[in-house]
Write an enzyme that holds these catalytic residues in place. Structure first.
Site, PDB file in Angstrom:
ATOM      1  N   HIS A  53       0.841  -1.200   0.000  1.00 54.93           N
ATOM      2  CA  HIS A  53       0.000   0.000   0.000  1.00 54.93           C
ATOM      3  C   HIS A  53       0.876   1.251   0.000  1.00 54.93           C
ATOM      4  CE1 HIS A  53      -3.099  -2.601   2.285  1.00 54.93           C
ATOM      5  NE2 HIS A  53      -3.575  -2.431   1.065  1.00 54.93           N
ATOM      6  N   LYS A  76     -18.367  -5.918   8.166  1.00 56.86           N
ATOM      7  CA  LYS A  76     -17.122  -6.683   8.274  1.00 56.86           C
ATOM      8  C   LYS A  76     -16.311  -6.165   9.452  1.00 56.86           C
ATOM      9  CE  LYS A  76     -13.306  -8.010   5.262  1.00 56.86           C
ATOM     10  NZ  LYS A  76     -12.683  -7.758   3.964  1.00 56.86           N
ATOM     11  N   ARG A 104      -1.741  -6.076  -8.589  1.00 54.37           N
ATOM     12  CA  ARG A 104      -0.751  -7.109  -8.291  1.00 54.37           C
ATOM     13  C   ARG A 104      -0.679  -8.164  -9.382  1.00 54.37           C
ATOM     14  NH1 ARG A 104      -3.426  -8.301  -2.586  1.00 54.37           N
ATOM     15  NH2 ARG A 104      -5.132  -8.155  -4.042  1.00 54.37           N
ATOM     16  N   SER A 154      -3.337  -7.410   2.939  1.00 52.04           N
ATOM     17  CA  SER A 154      -3.549  -7.268   4.383  1.00 52.04           C
ATOM     18  C   SER A 154      -4.007  -8.579   4.996  1.00 52.04           C
ATOM     19  CB  SER A 154      -4.598  -6.180   4.658  1.00 52.04           C
ATOM     20  OG  SER A 154      -4.124  -4.931   4.259  1.00 52.04           O
TER      21      SER A 154
END
Length: 169
Positions: A27, A51, A100, A137
């Protein structure tokens, strides 16, 4: 007033959105690169009430502010709802997203096209540094939960916060 706005030019703004639970070196790579391209970079920390994160929103914001302080042009704020509304409220014309892998592109392209269709906000895709191409993460939290070494994947402040949280300090 000094700077770009005083000369009649518009400040170039972008946003880097995410949950950042926790922020990783991947990040930070994207945020630092965006901070070199734009006058102001907002890090928009997504609030997802359905969440439960490892870190509360205020904790994430504090960690991000601390690890991005050196850039000088990064602002960190929470948001919920549509990212395009966040952008509209702050006159942000661009979203910067790190990619990614090809699998990221499939999803992010759909989001970019939807955001552009809703509001005209552009999305710029930045290829992730290969060092962080596998990093997320979720992966950091999983490895850290089982006692794995994530010191090379997160900033030292985040590593300390992860240790405290997972040990229950």
């Amino acid at each position: 007033m000094t700077g770009p706005e005083s000369e009649g030019t518009q400040v170039r703004r972008a946003v880097c959105p995410g949950s950042f639970d926790p922020i990783t070196n991947g990040h930070l790579d994207i945020i630092s690169r965006a901070s070199r391209l734009y006058d102001e970079v907002y890090v928009a920390v997504m609030i997802n009430k359905s969440k439960k994160g490892l870190f509360e929103i205020d904790e994430r914001i504090d960690l991000i502010r601390r690890v991005t302080a050196e850039y000088g042009n990064v602002r960190v704020e929470a948001f919920h709802g549509l990212l395009v509304d966040f952008c509209k409220q702050r006159e942000i014309p661009a979203i910067v997203k790190g990619l990614r892998a090809v699998s990221d592109f499939d999803y992010e392209l759909q989001m970019a096209q939807m955001n552009n269709g809703l509001s005209g906000v552009e999305t710029l895709f930045v290829p992730t540094n290969p060092t962080y191409s596998f990093l997320s993460s979720s992966l950091v939290k999983e490895v850290a939960t089982w006692g794995g070494d994530v010191s090379h994947l997160v900033p030292p402040l985040v590593l300390a916060a992860l240790g405290e949280r997972l040990r229950g300090d």
